[in-house]
Structure formats: structure tokens, C-alpha cells
Design a protein around this motif. Structure first.
Motif, short mmCIF file in Angstrom:
data_model
loop_
_atom_site.label_atom_id
_atom_site.label_comp_id
_atom_site.label_asym_id
_atom_site.label_seq_id
_atom_site.Cartn_x
_atom_site.Cartn_y
_atom_site.Cartn_z
N ASP A 220 58.59 26.93 -20.28
CA ASP A 220 57.73 27.88 -19.73
C ASP A 220 56.42 27.19 -19.96
OD1 ASP A 220 56.66 29.91 -18.41
OD2 ASP A 220 56.87 31.41 -20.00
N LEU A 221 55.87 26.16 -19.11
CA LEU A 221 54.52 25.61 -19.45
C LEU A 221 53.31 26.45 -18.72
CD1 LEU A 221 53.07 22.94 -20.19
CD2 LEU A 221 53.28 22.28 -17.73
N THR A 222 52.44 26.91 -19.47
CA THR A 222 51.39 27.87 -19.17
C THR A 222 49.94 27.02 -19.03
OG1 THR A 222 50.85 28.57 -21.29
CG2 THR A 222 52.52 29.87 -20.04
N TYR B 234 47.07 19.29 -12.62
CA TYR B 234 47.09 20.73 -13.32
C TYR B 234 47.91 21.74 -12.30
CZ TYR B 234 45.06 24.16 -16.31
OH TYR B 234 44.66 25.18 -17.24
N ALA B 235 47.51 22.05 -11.31
CA ALA B 235 48.22 22.95 -10.42
C ALA B 235 49.58 22.70 -10.32
CB ALA B 235 47.42 23.15 -9.28
N ASP B 236 50.07 21.43 -10.06
CA ASP B 236 51.29 21.07 -9.81
C ASP B 236 52.30 21.49 -10.93
OD1 ASP B 236 50.89 20.24 -7.35
OD2 ASP B 236 50.60 18.08 -7.92
N LEU B 237 51.87 21.18 -12.32
CA LEU B 237 52.48 21.31 -13.45
C LEU B 237 52.59 23.02 -13.63
CD1 LEU B 237 51.09 18.82 -15.85
CD2 LEU B 237 53.27 18.79 -15.08
N PRO C 11 58.98 23.81 -11.10
CA PRO C 11 60.18 24.65 -11.41
C PRO C 11 60.63 23.99 -12.51
CG PRO C 11 60.30 24.45 -8.98
CD PRO C 11 59.22 23.43 -9.59
N ALA C 12 60.87 22.85 -12.94
CA ALA C 12 61.29 22.12 -13.93
C ALA C 12 60.36 22.40 -15.31
CB ALA C 12 61.11 20.49 -13.92
#
Length: 673
Positions: free
Chosen positions: A93-95, A111-114, A118-119
Motif C-alpha cells: 500500500d504505497l502512499t 510519482y503519480a504513476d506509483l 495496482p502492483a
């Protein structure tokens, strides 16, 4: 703050593999099971795996093997790892807070892509399948395992028309999907690792005392082509003059690092590695040096393709899935450790992780890929699998008076050297009887809880601003598993910590992560100076250093090793952090080209010495000094790309936290006994 993992309030009725099957091994065609409860608090997690497997129809060996391959069944007290994963199933759960903490600028296109990938958000996906929230599957280990099982089942149904596969081998695609890789070969390597774990079986006690076993499964024959069901990219490594020098199982990429002339009017101004022909011409490969990037994987690749960065590595390993990218051929010299005497003989491996996250943990995929690569390279170049040759950047001394104090200290206290050497097939173990003159540092990583702090100077990052990370200040890693023992001036925890003279002109050592002068790292060998009940003293950096070491809580194993002592009649001998040859080895025309003065003089470290009566472990036989010169971009300078080999011989020794050299003529050798 993340809530700690908690034990379930009640025992669950669970499905456990029959005891006979655990002993004899299972069949891939039919996995027998019976209903039972956890035998005690040490088997709670095993019971949770069995319960989740039964609930979601996932074969227990598949669920256990996926978790083992991801985390070795560790819960890590609900703590987030370097890839924003949680719990035994490594649900992510990357924030934005994670990215901000790691210094990734919002200006970065990644940044926005990460934040949306979904991964990087399998915890919310698993929570949705369970009808709960992400915080629950992150903090409650039973729900974390249920969430992982639910994800595996949902993946499997997606590839089998809404039905669960009938046999274990039918779950291959689901396991590959669980890797979250976007590349088919990487996903396939992950699934292969899961199937290998099932074939061999595994059994271990986790850091928090959970006893878990995975019985070997016989007759596994998955269709590895099932990975195509995932519809992932079939990545073909970039064309290179030299193919990836990797074991086939790693499917390494090749992305050439920068080798660029920066100024057309100055052939000496190039970046960012040296061309060579190792291991030919006497320029052998003796070491493998492990680093942490303190930067994202993509950011690291960008930096190492920037010739003005003036640094690089032969390989880079990604944390998320263990993907390996080779950037510099083994034959060439990466500028990776700021000490030519080491890096000209070393292969450098950068690992995507943060040394400052001392309480965080490195991904199991990263451990496994790095171990597979190191084992392959060590066999290829005849490098001993020991801590005198498999080094961290922190084990390499600075090459100048000013550089000794500022030399890097990665991979840091959170890197589990003992586990890594287990994966290498070279576990740290006793090689002598009790009371030996030499000991190997070997605290139990999981229970060796140390508190360390860190504050980095932002000035070091100003030259390369975002999207690269900035700095960490302050960081406190409290009571975290650590791969060192703290050293004291006396056998008491009330005594001052040992102080290295290059780090502390006066006063005592500290618990700062980068204060390597009072930390003896796991796997290194030292000569015993004294013993007291519950304490052992070693010779360390010219001083007597004490650390806790009792029969109830041992932090060493007895060892047999060759060691050096100052020759009789010498009150002390000099210590060197480089192994450059004597001036007479350089031809007159080369000296003239260098401005009339022999380059790279060999000078002792002014604040280091070995007094009479002290002894240190030798890393191997005496070697000739040498120094490799790569001068012009095109190799056209006199004696360009040439290794000058001296007649002076030196012993490499384990001097303090770091390696060092002594002249062979200054010492006598005490054989291993």
C-alpha cells in the motif's frame, strides 16, 4: 503509525496437513488434510495459513510457498518494508507519504504513476475481497494471510474461467501474477521460485517465534508457459556488446552504464567507469561489494547513465521482484566504493533499498536475487564466500585521511548478513572449539535489537536534485533487528562506547547508524583479547573493545583463522587503507607524463596503528601491491589501462568495522589453530 500485529483472540478451527504427510512429503496430485487447531502459540501462524487455504480453496503448499518466497513467513510486527509491503503475504500500500519520505519529488513523472499503480496497492485489493479495510490486512496477520489467499484465488479464477484449478500445478499462473511484475520473465522467475520452495520444502522459526513447516511436494510439473496468460510484456534486454553475465534463472537485463567523454578537448575527462580486461593481466576479481541505492531503482538507473554522476555499479537489483540489471561488464571497473585498492578488484552490486531505514527490512526477492548473483559470480571468479571477500560498502575504508571518516556505511544495520550467507550456502558456523583465539560475530539477527539514529547532510545531494531522493533527517530505528554488536571500552553497558579517532577526536562513540567505529558487524572475525563473565573483548582498530557475549545469549561462534602480530621488537606497526605499489615500479616516462612525480603514494593512516601485543585476522595470503591506471577515454595515454604491480607484499586484515592492510615485512603470521 501502523498498528502492531496482534494475536487472534480465539483459536480457529483450521485445516492442517496430516503429520504423516509433513514427514513423508506430499503428492502434487492429492494434498491430504485434516481439521485441527493450533497446537500452541508457536504454531498460530501455521494454523492461520491452513485456515485461509481452506477458506479460499488455495492449496496449502501454494499459499505457504508464496509467503515463504515473499517474506520467509515473517510478520515484521506490522512494519512496512522498503517496497511498502506488509505482513507475511507482503501486501502493498504505497502512499504519497511513503514517496515523500523517500524524497521522490512530485515533479517526477513516476510519482503519480506509483501512487496509482495496482502492483503497489495489493493491500486495498485484498481488503476489498475480504470486505474490510486496508489497515486491517496490514496490521492483523490473520487477515493479512486471508487477504493473500483471497488474491491468489481471484487471480486463479481469472485464468481458469471462474473456477479454481484442480491441481497444484494449475496455480502456476496465479503465483506468477502474485509477483505483481509487469514483465513475463520476472513473473516466471517468481513462480519458479515458489515451485522450487514446494519441491524442497522448508521449516523455520520466525523472528517472533512462530514455527512453520512446508512439506516437500512430489511430482510437480507446472506448465511454465502459463505465464503467457498474464499478458505481460515480453521484455528483450537491450542489445549490448556483451550479454548479461548472470545465471539464467535471473533473466538479467542489460542497460549499459555511462561511458562518455565529457570534454572533447580533454581525453581525461570522462565518466563513469574504467575500461579493463579483468581478470586477465594480473588484475583479478577478489571481492563482491554490496550497496544500497538510497534511491529508487529507476532513479538509480538514471543516475548511473549520467556520466557526470561519476559513480556506478556492475549490477543493480530491484526490491519489488528481484529483477537484476547489469550496467557495467565484469571485466570493467565500476567506480563504486571510493577506494581504488578495493574497487579495481571488485564487482559492485547496488540494491534498491534505504540504509537509513534501519528498522525496515529488505525484500526477500532482493535477498534471493542478490544471493543467486553473488553465488554465481563467486564461483566464476573463485571468490571465497566469506565476509573478508563478500563486503558491504561499510567494510571498505576511505582511501585518504579525509575520506576515512566520510566513507559510506551501507547496506547498514538492517541488512541480515547471516540470512544472506545462509542463502549463499555458506552459513556462519563454528570452525573451532570453545575458548578459541578467534571469534566470528554472529548475534541472532531477530533478537539482536538495537536502537540507532541518523541525520544526513543535504549538501551531498544538492548536485543531483529531484527526481532523486533528498535526505533523511532525523531517523530513529528503535529496538530493531540488527547485524552488529555494540562495542564498549569496558565490560559494562554503562561504559562509553568505543570511539574511532577519525570519527571522534575526543569523547565516546554513539548509536548513530553511520558511527561504524563502535560496531562489530556480523560475519567478521576478530582475535580475542580478554574474557569476563558475559563479556568478550577483541582487538578492534588498535583498541580493546568489549561486547556482551554469554552462554545464554551468544553473539559469536568460535573460529579458526590465520592471524598477524607485529614482529618482535616493534612497539607498533603502521596500518594502511590502500595497497598502492612503491614509487620505483613506475617507469620514468610514465612518471614524466604524470608531471614528474610518482602517483598514488602509499601512506599509512596517521591515526591508526597496531601496538605490540595485539593481533588481527588475515583475510588471506600476502599479496603484491598494485594500482590500475585508466587515464584517457580512448586508452591512448602512456601505459593507459595498465595495472602496475609492486614488489611490496601486504596482508589484508579485519582491522575494525573495515578492512585494512599491513606490510608483510612488519608482521609475523600465526597459523590457524
Amino acid at each position: 503509525m501502523h498498528r502492531p500485529f496482534r494475536q487472534p483472540r480465539r483459536r480457529r478451527a483450521v485445516t492442517l496437513v496430516a503429520a504423516l504427510s509433513l514427514l513423508a512429503g506430499l503428492s502434487a496430485a492429492a494434498v491430504g488434510s485434516t481439521t485441527a487447531a493450533a497446537d500452541g502459540p508457536q504454531t498460530t501462524r501455521q494454523a492461520e495459513f491452513a485456515s485461509a487455504a481452506a477458506e479460499f480453496g488455495v492449496p496449502l503448499p501454494v499459499l505457504e510457498a508464496v509467503s515463504y518466497y515473499e517474506t520467509r513467513w515473517e510478520a515484521h510486527a506490522g512494519q512496512e518494508n522498503a517496497e511498502a509491503g506488509y505482513g507475511p503475504m507482503n501486501l502493498t500500500d504505497l502512499t504519497s507519504a511513503d514517496l515523500d519520505a523517500d524524497g521522490l519529488s512530485t515533479l517526477s513523472p513516476r510519482y503519480a504513476d506509483l501512487v496509482k499503480a495496482p502492483a503497489e496497492h495489493t493491500a486495498p485489493a485484498a481488503a476489498a475481497l475480504l470486505g474490510t479495510d486496508a489497515a486491517t490486512v496490514q496490521s492483523d496477520e490473520a487477515q493479512n494471510i486471508r487477504g493473500g489467499a483471497a488474491l491468489l484465488a481471484s487471480y486463479a479464477k481469472g485464468y481458469t474461467h471462474g473456477r479454481l484449478p484442480k491441481g497444484i500445478d494449475g496455480w502456476y499462473a496465479a503465483a506468477a501474477r502474485y509477483s505483481q511484475s509487469t514483465e513475463d520473465k520476472v513473473a516466471q522467475a517468481f513462480a519458479d521460485g515458489v515451485w522450487d520452495a514446494m519441491r524442497t520444502g522448508a521449516s523455520r522459526t520466525t523472528q517472533d517465534g512462530q514455527q512453520i513447516s512446508l512439506a516437500p511436494v512430489r511430482g510437480l510439473h507446472p506448465n511454465r508457459g502459463d505465464v503467457r496468460k498474464l499478458g505481460l510484456k515480453d521484455v528483450t534486454p537491450p542489445v549490448s556488446d556483451q550479454p548479461a553475465e548472470c545465471p539464467k534463472s535471473l533473466h538479467c537485463n542489460v542497460i549499459p552504464g555511462a561511458y562518455t567523454l565529457l570534454d572533447p578537448n580533454n581525453l581525461a575527462d570522462y565518466g563513469s567507469h574504467d575500461l579493463a580486461d579483468r581478470p586477465n593481466g594480473g588484475l583479478d576479481i577478489r571481492y563482491i561489494t554490496l550497496h544500497t541505492t538510497d534511491e529508487t531503482y529507476d532513479g538509480t538507473l538514471d543516475l548511473f547513465r549520467d556520466p557526470t554522476y561519476a559513480a556506478g555499479a556492475n549490477y543493480v537489483v530491484r526490491s519489488q521482484d528481484g529483477q537484476v540489471t547489469q550496467m557495467i561488464p565484469d571485466k570493467d571497473i565500476a567506480w563504486d566504493s571510493a577506494n581504488r585498492s578495493f574497487y579495481q578488484h571488485s564487482i559492485g552490486i547496488e540494491q534498491e533499498a534505504w540504509a537509513t531505514h534501519g528498522a525496515a527490512w529488505f525484500s526477500e526477492d532482493l535477498y534471493r536475487s542478490t544471493a543467486t548473483l553473488v553465488k554465481y559470480l563467486a564461483a566464476k571468479y573463485d571468490i571465497p564466500l566469506d565476509r573478508a571477500h563478500i563486503l558491504g560498502h561499510d567494510n571498505i575504508p576511505g582511501s585518504s585521511e579525509s575520506g576515512i571518516a566520510t566513507q559510506h556505511w551501507d547496506p547498514g544495520p538492517g541488512w541480515d548478513w547471516a540470512h544472506f550467507f545462509d542463502l549463499l550456502g555458506a552459513p556462519i558456523k563454528a570452525t573451532a572449539g570453545p575458548g578459541s583465539d578467534v571469534v566470528t560475530i554472529d548475534p541472532a539477527f531477530a533478537t539482536n535489537k538495537q536502537t540507532t539514529t541518523y541525520c544526513d547532510d543535504v549538501a551531498g545531494y544538492k548536485q543531483f536534485p529531484g527526481p532523486y531522493r533528498s535526505y533523511d533527517c532525523p531517523v530513529t530505528s528503535a529496538d530493531a533487528p540488527s547485524s552488529f554488536v555494540p562495542l564498549y571500552t569496558q565490560p559494562s553497558t554503562d561504559a562509553p562506547l568505543l570511539a574511532d579517532p577519525y570519527l571522534h577526536a575526543t569523547g565516546a562513540g554513539t548509536n548513530a547508524m553511520n558511527d561504524w567505529g563502535d560496531k562489530a558487524p556480523t560475519g567478521e572475525q576478530y582475535v580475542v583479547a580478554d574474557r569476563r563473565p558475559g563479556w568478550t573483548a577483541i582487538w578492534f582498530g588498535g583498541q580493546e573493545a568489549w561486547f556482551q557475549n554469554s552462554a545464554a545469549h551468544p553473539t559469536t561462534v568460535p573460529s579458526k583463522a590465520e592471524r598477524i602480530v607485529p614482529k618482535a621488537g616493534r612497539t607498533s606497526i603502521p596500518v594502511y587503507t590502500t595497497a598502492y605499489p612503491e614509487a620505483s615500479v613506475y617507469p620514468p616516462d610514465f612518471v614524466a607524463f604524470e608531471g614528474g612525480k610518482a602517483p598514488r603514494p602509499q601512506s599509512p593512516a596517521k591515526k591508526y596503528a597496531i601496538p605490540a601485543g595485539q593481533s588481527y585476522v588475515a583475510a588471506g595470503p600476502a599479496r603484491n601491491t598494485d594500482s590500475y591506471f585508466a587515464i584517457y577515454y580512448d586508452g591512448s595515454a602512456p601505459y593507459d589501462q595498465h595495472d602496475f604491480i609492486g614488489t611490496t607484499k601486504v596482508y589484508e586484515i579485519v582491522y575494525n568495522h573495515r578492512m585494512a592492510f599491513v606490510n608483510a615485512d612488519d608482521v609475523d603470521v600465526v597459523p590457524a589453530s
